[in-house]
Scaffold this active site. Structure first.
Site, PDB file in Angstrom:
ATOM      1  N   LYS A  22      -1.042  -8.149 -21.722  1.00 60.47           N
ATOM      2  CA  LYS A  22      -0.594  -9.379 -22.405  1.00 60.47           C
ATOM      3  C   LYS A  22      -0.393 -10.528 -21.424  1.00 60.47           C
ATOM      4  CE  LYS A  22       3.808 -11.134 -24.163  1.00 60.47           C
ATOM      5  NZ  LYS A  22       4.428 -11.519 -22.879  1.00 60.47           N
ATOM      6  N   ASN A  23       0.314 -10.282 -20.343  1.00 60.04           N
ATOM      7  CA  ASN A  23       0.656 -11.393 -19.459  1.00 60.04           C
ATOM      8  C   ASN A  23      -0.513 -11.848 -18.581  1.00 60.04           C
ATOM      9  OD1 ASN A  23       3.136 -11.608 -20.621  1.00 60.04           O
ATOM     10  ND2 ASN A  23       4.210 -10.435 -19.047  1.00 60.04           N
ATOM     11  N   ARG A  93       5.666 -18.464 -24.455  1.00 61.85           N
ATOM     12  CA  ARG A  93       5.942 -18.868 -23.076  1.00 61.85           C
ATOM     13  C   ARG A  93       4.662 -19.365 -22.395  1.00 61.85           C
ATOM     14  NH1 ARG A  93      10.269 -20.393 -21.057  1.00 61.85           N
ATOM     15  NH2 ARG A  93      10.227 -20.499 -18.815  1.00 61.85           N
ATOM     16  N   CYS A 117      10.857 -15.444 -25.087  1.00 59.84           N
ATOM     17  CA  CYS A 117      12.077 -14.673 -25.334  1.00 59.84           C
ATOM     18  C   CYS A 117      13.275 -15.345 -24.671  1.00 59.84           C
ATOM     19  CB  CYS A 117      11.912 -13.250 -24.800  1.00 59.84           C
ATOM     20  SG  CYS A 117      10.592 -12.346 -25.622  1.00 59.84           S
ATOM     21  N   ARG A 122      15.569 -20.461 -18.688  1.00 62.46           N
ATOM     22  CA  ARG A 122      14.290 -20.102 -18.056  1.00 62.46           C
ATOM     23  C   ARG A 122      13.643 -21.398 -17.565  1.00 62.46           C
ATOM     24  NH1 ARG A 122      11.001 -15.836 -21.713  1.00 62.46           N
ATOM     25  NH2 ARG A 122       9.880 -15.529 -19.758  1.00 62.46           N
ATOM     26  N   PRO A 123      14.158 -21.929 -16.440  1.00 58.75           N
ATOM     27  CA  PRO A 123      13.675 -23.231 -15.970  1.00 58.75           C
ATOM     28  C   PRO A 123      12.211 -23.182 -15.542  1.00 58.75           C
ATOM     29  CG  PRO A 123      15.113 -22.228 -14.327  1.00 58.75           C
ATOM     30  CD  PRO A 123      15.157 -21.336 -15.528  1.00 58.75           C
ATOM     31  N   ILE A 124      11.578 -24.371 -15.480  1.00 57.94           N
ATOM     32  CA  ILE A 124      10.198 -24.452 -14.985  1.00 57.94           C
ATOM     33  C   ILE A 124      10.116 -25.449 -13.823  1.00 57.94           C
ATOM     34  CG2 ILE A 124       9.012 -23.659 -17.077  1.00 57.94           C
ATOM     35  CD1 ILE A 124       8.453 -26.647 -17.695  1.00 57.94           C
ATOM     36  N   ASP A 307      10.706  -6.304 -17.372  1.00 54.46           N
ATOM     37  CA  ASP A 307      10.188  -6.090 -18.725  1.00 54.46           C
ATOM     38  C   ASP A 307      10.241  -4.619 -19.153  1.00 54.46           C
ATOM     39  OD1 ASP A 307       9.740  -8.769 -18.929  1.00 54.46           O
ATOM     40  OD2 ASP A 307       7.602  -8.661 -18.453  1.00 54.46           O
ATOM     41  N   ARG A 400       4.075  -9.439 -30.959  1.00 56.50           N
ATOM     42  CA  ARG A 400       3.653 -10.401 -29.931  1.00 56.50           C
ATOM     43  C   ARG A 400       3.067  -9.687 -28.730  1.00 56.50           C
ATOM     44  NH1 ARG A 400       7.771 -13.771 -27.166  1.00 56.50           N
ATOM     45  NH2 ARG A 400       5.961 -13.907 -25.820  1.00 56.50           N
TER      46      ARG A 400
HETATM   47  N1  EPU Z   1      12.439 -19.372 -12.408  1.00 59.96           N
HETATM   48  C1  EPU Z   1      13.006 -20.549 -11.948  1.00 59.96           C
HETATM   49  N2  EPU Z   1      12.227 -21.681 -11.916  1.00 59.96           N
HETATM   50  C2  EPU Z   1      10.940 -21.678 -12.331  1.00 59.96           C
HETATM   51  C3  EPU Z   1      10.364 -20.491 -12.804  1.00 59.96           C
HETATM   52  C4  EPU Z   1      11.140 -19.340 -12.828  1.00 59.96           C
HETATM   53  O1  EPU Z   1      14.175 -20.569 -11.568  1.00 59.96           O
HETATM   54  O2  EPU Z   1      10.307 -22.746 -12.283  1.00 59.96           O
HETATM   55  C5  EPU Z   1      13.233 -18.127 -12.436  1.00 59.96           C
HETATM   56  C6  EPU Z   1      13.443 -17.602 -13.844  1.00 59.96           C
HETATM   57  O3  EPU Z   1      14.541 -18.211 -14.466  1.00 59.96           O
HETATM   58  C7  EPU Z   1      13.625 -16.119 -13.607  1.00 59.96           C
HETATM   59  C8  EPU Z   1      12.735 -15.851 -12.399  1.00 59.96           C
HETATM   60  O4  EPU Z   1      12.490 -17.114 -11.787  1.00 59.96           O
HETATM   61  O5  EPU Z   1      14.961 -15.874 -13.239  1.00 59.96           O
HETATM   62  C9  EPU Z   1      11.405 -15.199 -12.726  1.00 59.96           C
HETATM   63  O6  EPU Z   1      10.739 -15.937 -13.757  1.00 59.96           O
HETATM   64  P1  EPU Z   1       9.147 -15.986 -13.874  1.00 59.96           P
HETATM   65  O7  EPU Z   1       8.725 -17.400 -13.722  1.00 59.96           O
HETATM   66  O8  EPU Z   1       8.569 -14.968 -12.956  1.00 59.96           O
HETATM   67  O9  EPU Z   1       8.933 -15.530 -15.366  1.00 59.96           O
HETATM   68  P2  EPU Z   1       7.966 -16.147 -16.435  1.00 59.96           P
HETATM   69  O10 EPU Z   1       6.714 -16.618 -15.806  1.00 59.96           O
HETATM   70  O11 EPU Z   1       8.716 -17.101 -17.298  1.00 59.96           O
HETATM   71  C10 EPU Z   1       6.692 -13.928 -16.862  1.00 59.96           C
HETATM   72  C11 EPU Z   1       6.399 -13.083 -18.049  1.00 59.96           C
HETATM   73  C12 EPU Z   1       7.666 -12.403 -18.520  1.00 59.96           C
HETATM   74  C13 EPU Z   1       8.269 -11.590 -17.378  1.00 59.96           C
HETATM   75  C14 EPU Z   1       8.437 -12.456 -16.128  1.00 59.96           C
HETATM   76  C15 EPU Z   1       8.907 -11.667 -14.905  1.00 59.96           C
HETATM   77  C16 EPU Z   1       4.580 -14.256 -19.114  1.00 59.96           C
HETATM   78  C17 EPU Z   1       4.095 -15.057 -20.260  1.00 59.96           C
HETATM   79  N3  EPU Z   1       5.862 -13.913 -19.113  1.00 59.96           N
HETATM   80  O12 EPU Z   1       7.654 -14.886 -17.307  1.00 59.96           O
HETATM   81  O13 EPU Z   1       7.257 -11.516 -19.547  1.00 59.96           O
HETATM   82  O14 EPU Z   1       9.537 -11.108 -17.768  1.00 59.96           O
HETATM   83  O15 EPU Z   1       7.203 -13.105 -15.803  1.00 59.96           O
HETATM   84  O16 EPU Z   1       7.994 -10.677 -14.584  1.00 59.96           O
HETATM   85  O17 EPU Z   1       3.808 -13.892 -18.241  1.00 59.96           O
HETATM   86  C18 EPU Z   1       7.516 -10.167 -21.433  1.00 59.96           C
HETATM   87  O18 EPU Z   1       6.329  -9.852 -21.290  1.00 59.96           O
HETATM   88  O19 EPU Z   1       8.300  -9.602 -22.250  1.00 59.96           O
HETATM   89  C19 EPU Z   1       8.050 -11.234 -20.614  1.00 59.96           C
HETATM   90  C20 EPU Z   1       9.216 -11.813 -20.853  1.00 59.96           C
END
Ligand code: EPU
Length: 427
Positions: A22-23, A93, A117, A122-124, A307, A400
């Site tokens: 999925k991811n 996401r 979720c 979940r900042p970007i 996850d 999903r």
């Molecule tokens: N973070 C920041 N700033 C950012 C981005 C992330 O502080 O700009 C923090 C987040 O708050 C978190 C950590 O960094 O504490 C890791 O977040 P990451 O960016 O790695 O997560 P994501 O890209 O939002 C993806 C997966 C998630 C999975 C995470 C961690 C996708 C679409 N989602 O999320 O998948 O939990 O990586 O491996 O790829 C799931 O599949 O159920 C799922 C939630």
């Protein structure tokens, strides 16, 4: 709204085949925006996030053909002025990958804020920092929920991530593929799907080295012309079936996996008393004896994946002694423990650690899916309970991320039925 009715208590036996990740696919579909030509993508799972991303690309002029697990996408004619904002896109996401891809292709991106979720904030900020270092201006319209990024010309840069982020690593890689010159991402995420996206882009004509390590180098500006690529198997789907066998016992061959991607999950299951035999592209999981207490700490890859945290914690509700599960990626990923308590589990949460006092049995009840993986954990809980348990899925979460979950568990001897009411999924 989906409702799952589980008649639990059976051991799981047989074989299950794992779908594409999925991811990975959630980033690779947006990545096709960078390609002027046909992208043939194989091993594509039939899950809701995929359907939403395909619909979005089609709406803006991409040609998309789908047959079973094969997807052909051609974004040559995609609208450079597209505003990627639909009701469905706001639920997921992976919508944020359209930022990196559109910016890389057109030096301009207008995309809705990501959903996904709810595990707390979940900042970007790291995505935005990366785009800005490549020369883009990023405007955030919080009230309208829209992000706009634009540049005269993106230029390669050195980007150090302050947090190890899967999303930021991939998104910057996408934008950098379209930037002039060399981009170096330091402190990059090393998850298998980061490598998968880099391999996809390289197959299409990009020049990316180092994916899977913490330094990724992208020589941008090359023409991406298309090709054929197969998505890797889903590490988390595989882990979910492995943990389910650990939870209820039996013997299952989990097929179409990359055992290396599952090492942290296999290691923890072994500590808990589950037998794991690795084959070339499958893993045989069995349990006949009791479950032992263990400690688990989630970490970025190659650590234990966040996850898989709800699923393994659920299994540990029946392990002898007190297990300790620590979540170190997200701030609030233990909401589902309240649901397990409704079934007689003994858990307590303090800050980012959950203490699980194993009980001899759980009882049936009605529980909610708090999110995708928590939903999978509730299904596992239902399988652990002799008799009936209902999982109320408030946002179609489970569909999903898990292709054919009912059929796959059913083929292993589980009794699960889904009752769907169209149009009531809230995300
Ligand atoms: N973070 C920041 N700033 C950012 C981005 C992330 O502080 O700009 C923090 C987040 O708050 C978190 C950590 O960094 O504490 C890791 O977040 P990451 O960016 O790695 O997560 P994501 O890209 O939002 C993806 C997966 C998630 C999975 C995470 C961690 C996708 C679409 N989602 O999320 O998948 O939990 O990586 O491996 O790829 C799931 O599949 O159920 C799922 C939630």
């Amino acid at each position: 709204m989906d409702k799952y009715v589980i008649n639990g208590g059976q051991r799981l036996n047989g074989e299950v085949t794992i779908s594409g990740a999925k991811n990975s696919v959630a980033a690779i579909i947006p990545a096709t925006v960078l390609v002027k030509g046909k992208c043939v993508i194989e091993n594509v799972p039939d899950i809701r996030d995929v359907r939403i991303l395909i619909d979005t690309l089609e709406k803006f002029g991409a040609s998309v053909e789908r047959s079973d697990a094969r997807l052909v996408i051609d974004c040559t004619q995609i609208d450079r002025n597209m505003v990627a904002d639909t009701e469905d896109l706001r639920l997921i996401r992976a919508s944020y990958y359209l930022m990196g891809a559109l910016l890389g292709r057109f030096s301009k991106a207008i995309v809705c804020m990501p959903g996904g979720c709810d595990f707390g904030a979940r900042p970007i900020d790291q995505h935005i920092k990366g785009f800005e270092m490549l020369g883009a201006t990023v405007d955030t319209d919080i009230s309208g929920g829209i992000l706009t990024a634009y540049a005269d010309q993106l230029t390669g840069a050195r980007v150090y991530l302050d947090v190890v982020s899967v999303g930021a690593t991939i998104n910057i890689m996408l934008a950098a593929t379209g930037a002039n010159g060399l981009t170096i991402i330091e402190n990059a995420a090393k998850e298998p799907h980061v490598v998968d996206v880099a391999n996809f882009l390289n197959t299409m004509g990009a020049d990316i080295k180092g994916a899977g390590t913490d330094v990724i180098k992208i020589k941008g500006g090359r023409e991406l012309i298309g090709g054929t690529y197969a998505i890797i198997p889903d590490q988390i789907e595989a882990g979910t079936y492995m943990v389910a066998v650990g939870a209820v016992g039996g013997k299952v061959r989990v097929k179409n996996v990359i055992p290396k991607h599952l090492e942290s999950i296999s290691a923890k299951l072994r500590e808990a008393g589950v037998e794991i035999v690795e084959e070339d592209d499958s893993i045989v999981v069995s349990r006949t004896g009791p479950l032992n207490k263990i400690t688990v700490k989630t970490q970025p890859h190659p650590g234990f994946p966040t996850d898989m945290q709800p699923q393994i914690a659920t299994m540990l509700c029946l392990a002898k002694g007190v297990s300790v599960v620590t979540e170190s990626v997200y701030d609030h990923r233990f909401k589902y423990t309240r649901e397990l308590q409704k079934l007689g589990a003994e858990l307590s949460v303090s800050n980012k650690t959950c203490y699980i006092n194993g009980v001899s049995a759980l009882h049936g009840g009605i529980v909610h899916s708090c999110d995708l993986r928590a939903g999978a954990a509730m299904v596992i809980a239902g399988l652990m309970v002799p008799g009936s348990t209902q999982v109320i899925d408030d946002g179609c979460y489970i569909s999903r991320g898990y292709e054919n979950l009912i059929e796959k568990f059913g083929s292993l001897g589980a009794e699960i039925a889904r009752i769907s009411t169209d149009g009531e999924c809230s995300g």
